[in-house]
Structure formats: structure tokens, C-alpha cells
Design a protein around this motif. Structure first.
Motif, PDB file in Angstrom:
ATOM      1  N   ASP A 388       0.741  -0.727  -0.129  1.00 11.85           N
ATOM      2  CA  ASP A 388       0.126  -0.149  -0.007  1.00 11.85           C
ATOM      3  C   ASP A 388       0.756   1.448  -0.326  1.00 11.85           C
ATOM      4  OD1 ASP A 388       0.397  -0.466   2.652  1.00 11.85           O
ATOM      5  OD2 ASP A 388      -0.626   0.214   3.969  1.00 11.85           O
ATOM      6  N   HIS A 422     -12.102  -5.175   3.044  1.00  7.79           N
ATOM      7  CA  HIS A 422     -11.198  -3.691   3.215  1.00  7.79           C
ATOM      8  C   HIS A 422      -9.368  -3.895   4.385  1.00  7.79           C
ATOM      9  CE1 HIS A 422      -9.800   0.193   4.735  1.00  7.79           C
ATOM     10  NE2 HIS A 422     -10.532   0.562   5.374  1.00  7.79           N
ATOM     11  N   GLY A 423      -8.671  -4.490   3.638  1.00 11.85           N
ATOM     12  CA  GLY A 423      -8.018  -4.946   4.188  1.00 11.85           C
ATOM     13  C   GLY A 423      -6.404  -5.774   3.203  1.00 11.85           C
ATOM     14  N   HIS A 507      -3.973  -2.922   0.134  1.00 12.38           N
ATOM     15  CA  HIS A 507      -4.712  -2.088   0.697  1.00 12.38           C
ATOM     16  C   HIS A 507      -3.375  -2.912   2.415  1.00 12.38           C
ATOM     17  CE1 HIS A 507      -8.555  -1.367   0.358  1.00 12.38           C
ATOM     18  NE2 HIS A 507      -8.113  -0.503  -0.220  1.00 12.38           N
ATOM     19  N   GLY A 508      -2.689  -3.845   2.244  1.00  8.88           N
ATOM     20  CA  GLY A 508      -1.719  -3.875   2.490  1.00  8.88           C
ATOM     21  C   GLY A 508      -0.139  -4.790   2.216  1.00  8.88           C
ATOM     22  N   TYR A 552      -6.873  -6.225  11.274  1.00  9.39           N
ATOM     23  CA  TYR A 552      -6.094  -5.209   9.912  1.00  9.39           C
ATOM     24  C   TYR A 552      -6.827  -4.322   9.400  1.00  9.39           C
ATOM     25  CZ  TYR A 552      -3.395  -2.862   6.291  1.00  9.39           C
ATOM     26  OH  TYR A 552      -2.656  -2.239   6.176  1.00  9.39           O
ATOM     27  N   LYS A 553      -7.199  -3.594   8.982  1.00  7.58           N
ATOM     28  CA  LYS A 553      -8.089  -2.469   8.449  1.00  7.58           C
ATOM     29  C   LYS A 553      -9.756  -2.426   8.861  1.00  7.58           C
ATOM     30  CE  LYS A 553      -4.923  -0.347   5.220  1.00  7.58           C
ATOM     31  NZ  LYS A 553      -4.832   0.216   3.530  1.00  7.58           N
ATOM     32  N   ASP A 556     -10.008  -4.227  11.840  1.00  8.63           N
ATOM     33  CA  ASP A 556      -9.302  -4.061  13.291  1.00  8.63           C
ATOM     34  C   ASP A 556     -10.569  -3.838  14.070  1.00  8.63           C
ATOM     35  OD1 ASP A 556      -7.389  -3.164  15.024  1.00  8.63           O
ATOM     36  OD2 ASP A 556      -8.147  -0.927  14.248  1.00  8.63           O
TER      37      ASP A 556
END
Length: 692
Positions: A388, A422-423, A507-508, A552-553, A556
Motif C-alpha cells: 500500500d 478493506h484490508g 491495501h497492505g 487489519y483495516k 481491525d
């Protein structure tokens, strides 16, 4: 004298006839509708030269590959540092509403493709500088329902269901002089857009779109619908010879499947490979196709990847390709040749395989300077680190010569441990396609999924005539993913060179990421490209690796509980193993009857009315229907009272999220109730999440 005057009118007539033959037929809505199902026309240089360009909401900080903003990603979410438009026509008022220029063309052309992931406001479409807009209304209707808005009449005819493909609409709107598209909306809210336009060279005669002429085209529209719905039977063929073959191919050898001589064209190719490890043999057997004795094959690709849905068999149906549940794979791209065509398979799979197939050949007269060879260029990069923060432009194709791009497919291995889109989303990156003398891309996109005609990193499996996602393991977008897009109406010609890139922006940070892709094209003899022969390392065996979810994201703040750790096993509640499942295991429940229930007890250390539970479930061919209760109350998941876990072919993982809940401090009971009518169904529960 009499003879003199009789020759003169004849000469004038011949000159006029010659002129119109050079000029060709005018471009009309009808001729463009014909192109939507005409695969043969892609194999020849266009009668009316044109360039395909795209207007989009790409981040305007992306100006040059050497500048810091090249990988900027504010491309339609709202409140961009620089508005994603050609021009600001009127600054936003106190309510945030402004006026913006999306597109302006001052020569003949055709709108071909419209796409949005979401947009507010209003659109005005003005053709040929007319005072009255062809369309003026909601922006969403412009991008998603334009055919109905332009074509609907008193008879109640509706066309959007035909021409909309996921989040894109393919419908030709030609114009003779100019096209101008303006947007009035709130710049602070989402306003993603793509507008794909074919721009003709000067001298091309184009008839501007006229809704009143639509009754003339109803038969063509019906033909498009029939062909797209059932390409196997409705697609137009002109077969003169049919060749069927069945061959055994030993490991480490290559074998000619067929050779055809003379000026002809392959219009249909089907293959079915049989062996002990289907996924492996489809990646490690290479198809090579040579036309006219070329020393380098115009087509070179792993067999499964060539058909657009790797790895393995992932059934889908589109116009040029289809893959079926019995492992038969079909290509309908038109492949002309002057003297000969030869097809071979090279077996690197470690086992003997059987290949069964068919080609259908049509008569064709090769025309130098006009007829083009079909090509497919495959490549893959393994052991990438998707990131990301450290983006890169992945090369799809670099080509020098004359031709056109007619499609692209991506084959992703995304071993992220984040369980939410989302992650674990891999496709924030944009397409960047340079044509001929471009110093800035003619096509600059707004995300990889937008290029493939879907939005918001959707995990849905879908297929349309021009685009699809035949595989997405999940949860979210992790595991193996395949996407395709065919440029049938919106093909991308090049007269000198082409450079096609796709950003890789995740995203990561994910090591051991693999990115495979194929570009499909036609080219005149002599085209040079950046193809590198496929190596053994390229086609290494790929399998899912063991994983476990992390916070994560999008995940999270959640704690994860493996379903098999929350319940006692019984005869109809058992564990299955497999790398798709978290920690290599999943709890399988075979309900005994409608109303059967399974119960889980989840801890919660904080009493809260803003908590949420997510259940990651298997969708599979024998998946059933369930309802969920939390602490005795019926609870909607993904805004539905009933969760349908049926998936026609695949085994995939999907996340199902509850509405906001009030949870008790201590133990909370989650009950799954089988509500299906059919016995012998399975409910796969991988893990449950709870937001602390």
C-alpha cells in the motif's frame, strides 16, 4: 459528338463511384450495433481509422511517471485535492454544488462505454453543439440506464438489461461533429466515472444518434441479445470444415494437434485436457499457435490461462470465450492466416495427459495490409511484495507495429491474512494505456476492478459478454482471483506502438504475491512485442497456503473464533480440512431437517449496543439456507433474514455481517437455523468475529 457526350457522364459516374468506395459507408448507430457481436471485423484493419480514448476521474496529481503523484489514488471518492474533471465550469456554491466538464470532443466520434462505481448529481450530454441536450438528468441513469433513457418509447421497450454489464454500459452513441458532457454535483461525494470514446480521423462520415431511428434497429438489438445470451448457438459462423482430434501427450514432450493449410481462418477452437491433477495440467501445459510459418508463435500461454479463467476450471460464458463445467474450454476469436496454421501442446506437468478438441475453419481471403494475425501474450510475476506504500506499474504488453488490443485477463494469487476486502484488496491500481505517440496515457483508470467493470472490490463471481470475475476464493479478495475484459466494441487500435500497464497497489503489504495476465490482440505481420518465452519457473505449481485471519483495516478491532473450537463434534457436525479454510480447517454441519439448529457461545468482555458479529461461511454446490439468531433474537446478516450458501460450482468463503447489536458482557449465543426445504445440504462455518 454523340459518343463524346455519352462517355462523359459515364466517366463522372465512375469517378463518383470510386470516391464513395474509397470513402466507405457512413458510421451509424446500426453499423455500430452490428460491431457488438462481430468478432471477424476485429481481424482486419478498420475501414475508418480511429483512436479509442477514455475520460475518467483519475487523480489529477498523476502527471508524469517521474513525479511524486504518479500513484496518487484520490480518483472519485470525493474531496480530491484536484477535481477529477477536464475543467471546473462553476466553482462549488455554499452547498458544495459545482459544474464541471467531464468530456469535450470536437470531431466525429462515438461514445462506446460508460462506467461508474457510484456518482451523484446530474449529467448533460450535448451532441454537435445542439442547444437541446440529448440527455439531461440524473448522473446514475446516464451511466447505468442510458439505453432506456434514450430509447424507451410509448411501447414500453426497455434495453438497459441488455447493454449494462455489471457497472458498465456498452451502447454506441455516434456524433458527427462534437460531444460535450457536463456534470453538476457535490464534489465532496463520490463521483467515479469512465467515458470511453472512439474518435475518428477527419473525413469519416458519421450520422449522429437519433432516438427516432431506433425502430430500424430493433432486429439488430434482438440479435445482440440472442447472441450474448447463447453464444454457442446464436453466434454467427461460416464453417466450411470441422476438424476433431484426440491425442495422448507424454510428459516432457510436445505434440502437434492439427495443421491447416491454405488461406482460411479458424473461427472456433475447443480443448479439454484430462489428467490426475486438473489445476496443475492446465497451468503446466502450454498452447502454441503459429500462423504462416512464423518462427515465434503468435499465441503462447498455459492452456487454462488462454481461456481466461485460471487457475483451474472456473465456468463462465462470454462472447469470445466460454468455460464449461465438464472442463471444455472454447475460444471464438476469429484467426485468419495466409498459408497455414499449426497448433501444438507442450506438456510440462509431470504426467501423461489426454487432449480432446475441435476446430472449425471458415473460408477467408487474406488481404495484405488489411488482414491481421490473432495473438495472445501471457506472462506472470511470482514472489512480488504487493504494497500500500510502494506501488509499481505492471507491464501487460509493449508492442511496436500496427494492430489492436481486443482483451485482457488477470490471474491473481493474493495470500493476504486480512479477512476483509478493506484490508486484502489487491486492485487499487489503475490501467495506463499509451497509444502511438502518447506522452500521457489515452486511458488512465480509477482502479483495477473499474477496468474490469465492477466496483468496490466486490468478491462476487459473475460473467457478462465482455467482462467477468470467474474466480474469487475469499473471504474478501484473498486467494486466487481471475478477471477478464474483452474489448469487442471498445477495441484499442494502434498505428505505431502501444504500452499497456496496470498499477499494483494493495491495501497492505503482502509477500509471495503472484500476478499473471494475458493480453489478446490482432496485428499486421511484422509487429514486435515484449513477449518472453514461458519458462518452467513461470508455470510452477501454485497452491493455497495455510493462513489465519488478522485484525487489519476492515477487521481491525475484531477478535476471531474458529467455529470448530466453539462446539462439540457430532455425527452431523464434523471437521473438513483444506487450505482455503482458516487454519486449514472448517466446521461442517449437515442439518437433519428443516428447523435443525447449531449453537455457538461467544465471549464479550464489554457490554455494548454498537457491537457487530461477522460469520465467515462457505458457499458451495451443496450449500443450504440458514437464518441467524443472536441471544434469541432474529438478526439480519448482510441486510438479509435468510443466508443462501449455494454456489453453483465453486467452494468459496464469504463474510456475513450483522447489523449493530447490543451484546451482553460474558457469553452471547449465536444460533444458526436451517430453513431450507431440501435435505443433504451442508453448512460450512469457518470462523466468527466479534467487535470488541
Amino acid at each position: 459528338m454523340k459518343m463524346k457526350y455519352s462517355i462523359y457522364p459515364l466517366s463522372v459516374f465512375l469517378i463518383i463511384l470510386f470516391y464513395f468506395n474509397l470513402k466507405g459507408q457512413p458510421i451509424t448507430t446500426g453499423t455500430l450495433l452490428n460491431e457488438m457481436v462481430n468478432l471477424k471485423r476485429l481481424a482486419e484493419m478498420p475501414e475508418h481509422p480511429y483512436k479509442y480514448i477514455q475520460f475518467s476521474s483519475y487523480d489529477r496529481r498523476s502527471t508524469n511517471v517521474s513525479e511524486p503523484g504518479w500513484f496518487s489514488n484520490s480518483d472519485g471518492f470525493g474531496d480530491e485535492p484536484i477535481p477529477g474533471f477536464e475543467k471546473v465550469l462553476k466553482a462549488p456554491d455554499e452547498n458544495g454544488i459545482g459544474e464541471y466538464l467531464m468530456c469535450e470532443i470536437n470531431q466525429a466520434g462515438t461514445i462506446l462505454r460508460l462506467m461508474t462505481a457510484g456518482i451523484n448529481g446530474k449529467i448533460s450530454l450535448i451532441l454537435d453543439n445542439n442547444e437541446v441536450p440529448v440527455y439531461e438528468g440524473p448522473a446514475r441513469d446516464f451511466f447505468w440506464n442510458l439505453p432506456d433513457k434514450l430509447l424507451s418509447d410509448d411501447n414500453g421497450l426497455r434495453f438497459t438489461d441488455i447493454f449494462r454489464q455489471r457497472d458498465a454500459t456498452y451502447f454506441p452513441v455516434p456524433f458527427a461533429k462534437s460531444c460535450r458532457i457536463e456534470w453538476i454535483g457535490d464534489i465532496r461525494k463520490a463521483h467515479f466515472y469512465h467515458i470511453g470514446i472512439r474518435v475518428y480521423e477527419p473525413g469519416c462520415e458519421v450520422e449522429t444518434f437519433n432516438p427516432k431511428a431506433i425502430p430500424e434497429y430493433l432486429a439488430q438489438i434482438e440479435k445482440i441479445k440472442r447472441t450474448w445470451d447463447n453464444p454457442d448457438h446464436e453466434w454467427e459462423q461460416h464453417t466450411e470444415k470441422d476438424y476433431q482430434f484426440e491425442q495422448k501427450i507424454e510428459n516432457g514432450s510436445h505434440k502437434k494437434l492439427i495443421q491447416v493449410d491454405g488461406s482460411q481462418a479458424i473461427e472456433y477452437l475447443s480443448l479439454k485436457l484430462t489428467g490426475s491433477d486438473r489445476d496443475k495440467i492446465l497451468r503446466q501445459n502450454i498452447i502454441n499457435i503459429w500462423f504462416d510459418g512464423s518462427p515465434v508463435p503468435q499465441v503462447q500461454s498455459p492452456v487454462g490461462d488462454f481461456f481466461g479463467a485460471a487457475p483451474g476450471i472456473n465456468p463462465y460464458r462470454s462472447l469470445p470465450f466460454s468455460v464449461y463445467t465438464d472442463s471444455t474450454m472454447v475460444c471464438r476469436f476469429f484467426m485468419p492466416f495466409r498459408d497455414s496454421a499449426r497448433i501444438e501442446i507442450e506438456n510440462n506437468s509431470g504426467e501423461t495427459i489426454m487432449v480432446k478438441g475441435e476446430i472449425r475453419v471458415a473460408g477467408y481471403k487474406w488481404e495484405p495490409g488489411k488482414s491481421m494475425y490473432f495473438g495472445a501474450r501471457w506472462r506472470i510475476n511470482h514472489q512480488l511484495t504487493a504494497s500500500d506504500t510502494n506501488s509499481t506499474d505492471i507491464p501487460y504488453l509493449l508492442a511496436f507495429g500496427k494492430g489492436r488490443v481486443v482483451g485482457a485477463a488477470a490471474f491473481i494469487y493474493n495470500p493476504s491474512n486480512a479477512p476483509a476486502s478493506h484490508g486484502n484488496w489487491w486492485g487499487e491500481g489503475d490501467e495506463k494505456i499509451y497509444i502511438d505517440q502518447d506522452t500521457f496515457p489515452s486511458l488512465f483508470g480509477t482502479g483495477s476492478e473499474d477496468y474490469f467493470n465492477y466496483s468496490w472490490s466486490s468478491p462476487d463471481i459473475f460473467s457478462f459478454p465482455y467482462s467477468g470475475q470467474p474466480r474469487n476464493d475469499g473471504p474478501g479478495n484473498r486467494g486466487f482471483v481471475s478477471n477478464y475484459r474483452w474489448h469487442i466494441l471498445d477495441d484499442i487500435p494502434f498505428k505505431d506502438r502501444l504500452a499497456f500497464y496496470m498499477e499494483l497497489l494493495h491495501h497492505g503489504e503482502v509477500p509471495d504475491f503472484s500476478y499473471g495476465r494475458t493480453v489478446y490482440l490482432y496485428a499486421l505481420p511484422g509487429m514486435l512485442d515484449d513477449h518472453v518465452p514461458i519458462s518452467g519457473s513461470d508455470i510452477r505449481e501454485q497452491t493455497l497456503t495455510k493462513w489465519e485471519p488478522i485484525a487489519y483495516k476492515g477487521s481491525d478491532g475484531y477478535s476471531f473464533y474458529n467455529a470448530e473450537d466453539l462446539i462439540l463434534l457430532q455425527a452431523n457436525i464434523y471437521i473438513e480440512e483444506g487450505a482455503l479454510w482458516a487454519n486449514g480447517k472448517i466446521l461442517m454441519w449437515s442439518p437433519l431437517c428443516k428447523g435443525d439448529k447449531i449453537r455457538f457461545s461467544l465471549p464479550d468482555n464489554n457490554e455494548s449496543d454498537m457491537s457487530k458479529i461477522i460469520i465467515t461461511l462457505a458457499h458451495q454446490p451443496d450449500g443450504g439456507e440458514i437464518s441467524v439468531y443472536v441471544n434469541g433474537e432474529p438478526t439480519e446478516f448482510n441486510k438479509k433474514k435468510v443466508i443462501n450458501l449455494y454456489e453453483s460450482y465453486h467452494h468459496v468463503l464469504r463474510n456475513h455481517s450483522s447489523t449493530s447489536l447490543t451484546l451482553k458482557k460474558g457469553k452471547n449465543e449465536v444460533v444458526l437455523e436451517y430453513v431450507g426445504e431440501t435435505k443433504n445440504k451442508k453448512i460450512g462455518i469457518d470462523f466468527l468475529w466479534i467487535r470488541e
